[in-house]
Design a protein around this motif. Structure first.
Motif, PDB file in Angstrom:
ATOM      1  N   ILE A  82     -11.386 -15.359   5.511  1.00  0.00           N
ATOM      2  CA  ILE A  82     -10.571 -15.709   4.350  1.00  0.00           C
ATOM      3  C   ILE A  82      -9.958 -14.391   3.892  1.00  0.00           C
ATOM      4  CG2 ILE A  82     -10.537 -16.616   2.004  1.00  0.00           C
ATOM      5  CD1 ILE A  82     -13.181 -18.092   2.719  1.00  0.00           C
ATOM      6  N   MET A  83      -8.627 -14.300   3.963  1.00  0.00           N
ATOM      7  CA  MET A  83      -7.954 -13.033   3.648  1.00  0.00           C
ATOM      8  C   MET A  83      -6.931 -13.234   2.535  1.00  0.00           C
ATOM      9  SD  MET A  83      -6.078 -10.357   6.215  1.00  0.00           S
ATOM     10  CE  MET A  83      -4.919 -11.535   6.901  1.00  0.00           C
ATOM     11  N   HIS A  84      -7.164 -12.550   1.406  1.00  0.00           N
ATOM     12  CA  HIS A  84      -6.252 -12.585   0.266  1.00  0.00           C
ATOM     13  C   HIS A  84      -5.281 -11.414   0.416  1.00  0.00           C
ATOM     14  CE1 HIS A  84      -9.098 -15.434  -1.383  1.00  0.00           C
ATOM     15  NE2 HIS A  84     -10.062 -14.526  -1.228  1.00  0.00           N
ATOM     16  N   VAL A  85      -3.986 -11.722   0.369  1.00  0.00           N
ATOM     17  CA  VAL A  85      -2.958 -10.729   0.666  1.00  0.00           C
ATOM     18  C   VAL A  85      -2.130 -10.439  -0.591  1.00  0.00           C
ATOM     19  CG1 VAL A  85      -1.034 -10.155   2.190  1.00  0.00           C
ATOM     20  CG2 VAL A  85      -2.865 -11.672   3.015  1.00  0.00           C
ATOM     21  N   PHE A  86      -1.942  -9.156  -0.855  1.00  0.00           N
ATOM     22  CA  PHE A  86      -1.186  -8.716  -2.027  1.00  0.00           C
ATOM     23  C   PHE A  86      -0.128  -7.699  -1.619  1.00  0.00           C
ATOM     24  CE2 PHE A  86      -5.320  -9.946  -3.581  1.00  0.00           C
ATOM     25  CZ  PHE A  86      -5.079 -10.553  -4.804  1.00  0.00           C
ATOM     26  N   ALA A  87       0.976  -7.678  -2.367  1.00  0.00           N
ATOM     27  CA  ALA A  87       1.954  -6.593  -2.245  1.00  0.00           C
ATOM     28  C   ALA A  87       1.402  -5.411  -3.035  1.00  0.00           C
ATOM     29  CB  ALA A  87       3.294  -7.026  -2.809  1.00  0.00           C
ATOM     30  N   VAL A  88       1.481  -4.221  -2.459  1.00  0.00           N
ATOM     31  CA  VAL A  88       0.988  -3.027  -3.146  1.00  0.00           C
ATOM     32  C   VAL A  88       2.000  -1.888  -3.029  1.00  0.00           C
ATOM     33  CG1 VAL A  88      -1.447  -3.619  -2.784  1.00  0.00           C
ATOM     34  CG2 VAL A  88      -0.316  -2.140  -1.166  1.00  0.00           C
ATOM     35  N   ASP A  89       1.945  -0.988  -3.993  1.00  0.00           N
ATOM     36  CA  ASP A  89       2.762   0.226  -3.969  1.00  0.00           C
ATOM     37  C   ASP A  89       1.833   1.426  -3.956  1.00  0.00           C
ATOM     38  OD1 ASP A  89       5.301  -1.019  -4.159  1.00  0.00           O
ATOM     39  OD2 ASP A  89       5.068  -1.204  -6.336  1.00  0.00           O
ATOM     40  N   ILE A  90       2.188   2.433  -3.173  1.00  0.00           N
ATOM     41  CA  ILE A  90       1.445   3.686  -3.180  1.00  0.00           C
ATOM     42  C   ILE A  90       1.840   4.458  -4.436  1.00  0.00           C
ATOM     43  CG2 ILE A  90       1.049   5.885  -2.002  1.00  0.00           C
ATOM     44  CD1 ILE A  90       1.776   4.448   0.638  1.00  0.00           C
ATOM     45  N   VAL A  91       0.841   4.883  -5.212  1.00  0.00           N
ATOM     46  CA  VAL A  91       1.134   5.651  -6.424  1.00  0.00           C
ATOM     47  C   VAL A  91       0.691   7.105  -6.305  1.00  0.00           C
ATOM     48  CG1 VAL A  91       1.175   3.656  -7.963  1.00  0.00           C
ATOM     49  CG2 VAL A  91      -0.982   4.868  -7.586  1.00  0.00           C
ATOM     50  N   ASP A  92      -0.236   7.393  -5.368  1.00  0.00           N
ATOM     51  CA  ASP A  92      -0.698   8.766  -5.223  1.00  0.00           C
ATOM     52  C   ASP A  92      -1.393   8.928  -3.875  1.00  0.00           C
ATOM     53  OD1 ASP A  92      -1.139  11.425  -6.137  1.00  0.00           O
ATOM     54  OD2 ASP A  92      -3.216  10.906  -6.624  1.00  0.00           O
ATOM     55  N   GLY A  93      -1.322  10.135  -3.348  1.00  0.00           N
ATOM     56  CA  GLY A  93      -2.029  10.454  -2.110  1.00  0.00           C
ATOM     57  C   GLY A  93      -1.111  10.491  -0.902  1.00  0.00           C
ATOM     58  N   HIS A  94      -1.627  11.076   0.157  1.00  0.00           N
ATOM     59  CA  HIS A  94      -0.914  11.143   1.433  1.00  0.00           C
ATOM     60  C   HIS A  94      -1.777  10.424   2.457  1.00  0.00           C
ATOM     61  CE1 HIS A  94       2.012  13.946  -0.155  1.00  0.00           C
ATOM     62  NE2 HIS A  94       1.005  14.604  -0.714  1.00  0.00           N
ATOM     63  N   ILE A  95      -1.152   9.596   3.262  1.00  0.00           N
ATOM     64  CA  ILE A  95      -1.905   8.778   4.214  1.00  0.00           C
ATOM     65  C   ILE A  95      -2.694   9.649   5.184  1.00  0.00           C
ATOM     66  CG2 ILE A  95      -1.696   7.141   6.130  1.00  0.00           C
ATOM     67  CD1 ILE A  95       0.727   5.949   4.551  1.00  0.00           C
ATOM     68  N   ARG A  96      -3.986   9.373   5.241  1.00  0.00           N
ATOM     69  CA  ARG A  96      -4.887   9.997   6.198  1.00  0.00           C
ATOM     70  C   ARG A  96      -5.759   8.882   6.769  1.00  0.00           C
ATOM     71  NH1 ARG A  96      -8.286  13.363   3.126  1.00  0.00           N
ATOM     72  NH2 ARG A  96      -9.807  11.688   3.073  1.00  0.00           N
ATOM     73  N   LEU A  97      -5.748   8.725   8.067  1.00  0.00           N
ATOM     74  CA  LEU A  97      -6.513   7.652   8.694  1.00  0.00           C
ATOM     75  C   LEU A  97      -7.994   8.022   8.772  1.00  0.00           C
ATOM     76  CD1 LEU A  97      -4.119   6.707  11.632  1.00  0.00           C
ATOM     77  CD2 LEU A  97      -4.286   5.651   9.374  1.00  0.00           C
ATOM     78  N   ASN A  98      -8.831   7.225   8.119  1.00  0.00           N
ATOM     79  CA  ASN A  98     -10.269   7.439   8.161  1.00  0.00           C
ATOM     80  C   ASN A  98     -10.982   6.441   9.069  1.00  0.00           C
ATOM     81  OD1 ASN A  98     -10.232   9.640   6.344  1.00  0.00           O
ATOM     82  ND2 ASN A  98     -10.055   8.223   4.639  1.00  0.00           N
ATOM     83  N   GLU A  99     -10.325   5.318   9.367  1.00  0.00           N
ATOM     84  CA  GLU A  99     -10.937   4.291  10.211  1.00  0.00           C
ATOM     85  C   GLU A  99     -10.012   3.791  11.305  1.00  0.00           C
ATOM     86  OE1 GLU A  99     -13.095   1.213   8.341  1.00  0.00           O
ATOM     87  OE2 GLU A  99     -13.936   2.525   6.806  1.00  0.00           O
TER      88      GLU A  99
END
Length: 127
Positions: A82-99
Protein backbone atom coordinates in the motif's frame (compact mmCIF):
# COMPACT_ATOMS: atom_id res chain seq x y z
CA UNK A 1 0.33 -18.49 3.72
CA UNK A 2 -0.90 -14.90 3.69
CA UNK A 3 1.50 -12.39 2.17
CA UNK A 4 2.79 -9.62 4.40
CA UNK A 5 1.30 -6.18 3.70
CA UNK A 6 3.72 -3.25 3.79
CA UNK A 7 2.49 0.35 3.99
CA UNK A 8 4.84 2.92 2.50
CA UNK A 9 5.02 6.47 1.18
CA UNK A 10 6.58 7.85 -1.99
CA UNK A 11 7.41 11.37 -3.08
CA UNK A 12 7.12 12.87 -6.54
CA UNK A 13 9.73 15.62 -6.81
CA UNK A 14 9.43 17.84 -9.90
CA UNK A 15 11.81 20.63 -10.90
CA UNK A 16 11.98 22.35 -14.29
CA UNK A 17 9.56 19.81 -15.84
CA UNK A 18 11.82 16.92 -14.77
CA UNK A 19 11.01 14.27 -12.18
CA UNK A 20 13.42 12.77 -9.65
CA UNK A 21 13.68 8.98 -9.89
CA UNK A 22 16.00 6.68 -7.94
CA UNK A 23 17.37 3.20 -8.62
CA UNK A 24 16.94 0.59 -5.91
CA UNK A 25 19.86 -1.41 -4.58
CA UNK A 26 20.69 -4.79 -6.11
CA UNK A 27 18.79 -6.89 -3.56
CA UNK A 28 15.33 -8.33 -3.06
CA UNK A 29 12.40 -8.71 -5.41
CA UNK A 30 12.72 -5.12 -6.70
CA UNK A 31 16.49 -5.17 -7.25
CA UNK A 32 17.74 -2.47 -9.64
CA UNK A 33 14.23 -1.16 -10.38
CA UNK A 34 13.60 2.58 -10.55
CA UNK A 35 11.18 4.21 -8.14
CA UNK A 36 9.85 7.42 -6.72
CA UNK A 37 11.74 7.62 -3.40
CA UNK A 38 10.18 7.03 -0.01
CA UNK A 39 9.88 4.23 2.50
CA UNK A 40 7.99 2.51 5.26
CA UNK A 41 5.63 4.29 7.63
CA UNK A 42 6.60 3.69 11.26
CA UNK A 43 3.95 3.08 13.96
CA UNK A 44 2.39 6.33 15.23
CA UNK A 45 3.76 8.26 12.21
CA UNK A 46 1.65 10.12 9.65
CA UNK A 47 2.36 9.41 5.98
CA UNK A 48 3.57 13.00 5.56
CA UNK A 49 6.00 12.72 8.49
CA UNK A 50 7.22 9.34 7.24
CA UNK A 51 7.94 10.79 3.81
CA UNK A 52 9.88 13.75 5.23
CA UNK A 53 11.92 11.41 7.46
CA UNK A 54 12.60 8.85 4.72
CA UNK A 55 13.76 11.45 2.17
CA UNK A 56 16.09 12.98 4.74
CA UNK A 57 17.50 9.54 5.65
CA UNK A 58 17.79 8.22 2.08
CA UNK A 59 18.63 11.35 0.09
CA UNK A 60 19.91 13.96 2.56
CA UNK A 61 17.15 16.42 1.60
CA UNK A 62 14.50 18.26 3.58
CA UNK A 63 11.18 18.48 1.80
CA UNK A 64 7.82 20.17 2.00
CA UNK A 65 5.09 17.58 1.52
CA UNK A 66 2.43 19.11 -0.71
CA UNK A 67 -0.69 17.56 -2.16
CA UNK A 68 -1.72 13.93 -1.96
CA UNK A 69 -1.60 12.31 -5.41
CA UNK A 70 -2.90 8.75 -4.98
CA UNK A 71 -2.71 5.51 -3.04
CA UNK A 72 -1.45 2.52 -5.02
CA UNK A 73 -2.39 -1.03 -4.02
CA UNK A 74 -0.08 -3.59 -5.63
CA UNK A 75 0.64 -7.24 -5.04
CA UNK A 76 4.18 -8.40 -5.70
CA UNK A 77 5.29 -12.03 -5.68
CA UNK A 78 6.35 -12.00 -2.02
CA UNK A 79 4.34 -9.15 -0.43
CA UNK A 80 1.42 -6.73 -0.79
CA UNK A 81 2.09 -3.01 -0.97
CA UNK A 82 0.00 0.00 0.00
CA UNK A 83 1.81 3.13 -1.21
CA UNK A 84 0.62 6.67 -0.46
CA UNK A 85 2.05 9.12 -2.99
CA UNK A 86 2.55 12.85 -2.45
CA UNK A 87 3.99 15.74 -4.46
CA UNK A 88 6.97 17.18 -2.60
CA UNK A 89 9.36 20.11 -2.99
CA UNK A 90 12.98 20.13 -1.88
CA UNK A 91 13.48 22.96 0.61
CA UNK A 92 17.02 22.25 1.82
CA UNK A 93 19.98 19.96 1.27
CA UNK A 94 21.90 18.46 -1.62
CA UNK A 95 21.01 15.00 -2.88
CA UNK A 96 23.30 12.30 -1.53
CA UNK A 97 22.39 8.67 -2.12
CA UNK A 98 22.46 6.68 1.12
CA UNK A 99 20.53 3.62 -0.08
CA UNK A 100 19.97 3.90 -3.83
CA UNK A 101 22.47 3.07 -6.59
CA UNK A 102 21.72 5.97 -8.92
CA UNK A 103 19.27 8.77 -9.63
CA UNK A 104 18.09 10.78 -12.62
CA UNK A 105 16.00 13.82 -13.42
CA UNK A 106 13.74 12.78 -16.31
CA UNK A 107 10.81 14.11 -18.29
CA UNK A 108 7.51 12.25 -18.04
CA UNK A 109 8.14 10.79 -21.51
CA UNK A 110 11.58 9.54 -20.46
CA UNK A 111 10.06 7.90 -17.36
CA UNK A 112 7.89 5.75 -19.63
CA UNK A 113 11.02 4.04 -20.99
CA UNK A 114 12.54 3.29 -17.59
CA UNK A 115 12.42 -0.08 -15.79
CA UNK A 116 10.09 1.18 -13.06
CA UNK A 117 8.90 -0.90 -10.12
CA UNK A 118 5.40 -2.12 -10.99
CA UNK A 119 3.75 -0.22 -8.13
CA UNK A 120 5.27 3.05 -9.40
CA UNK A 121 3.87 2.71 -12.94
CA UNK A 122 0.30 3.92 -12.14
CA UNK A 123 1.75 7.16 -10.75
CA UNK A 124 2.85 8.19 -14.26
CA UNK A 125 -0.76 8.72 -15.33
CA UNK A 126 -1.32 11.13 -12.44
CA UNK A 127 1.68 13.45 -12.71
Amino acid sequence: MEKKTIEVVAGVIKQDNKFFIAQRANKGELAMKWEFPGGKIEPDETPENALSRELLEELNIRVKVNKFITTVFHEYHSFKLIMHVFAVDIVDGHIRLNEHLDYKWLSKLELLNLDLADADKPILAMI
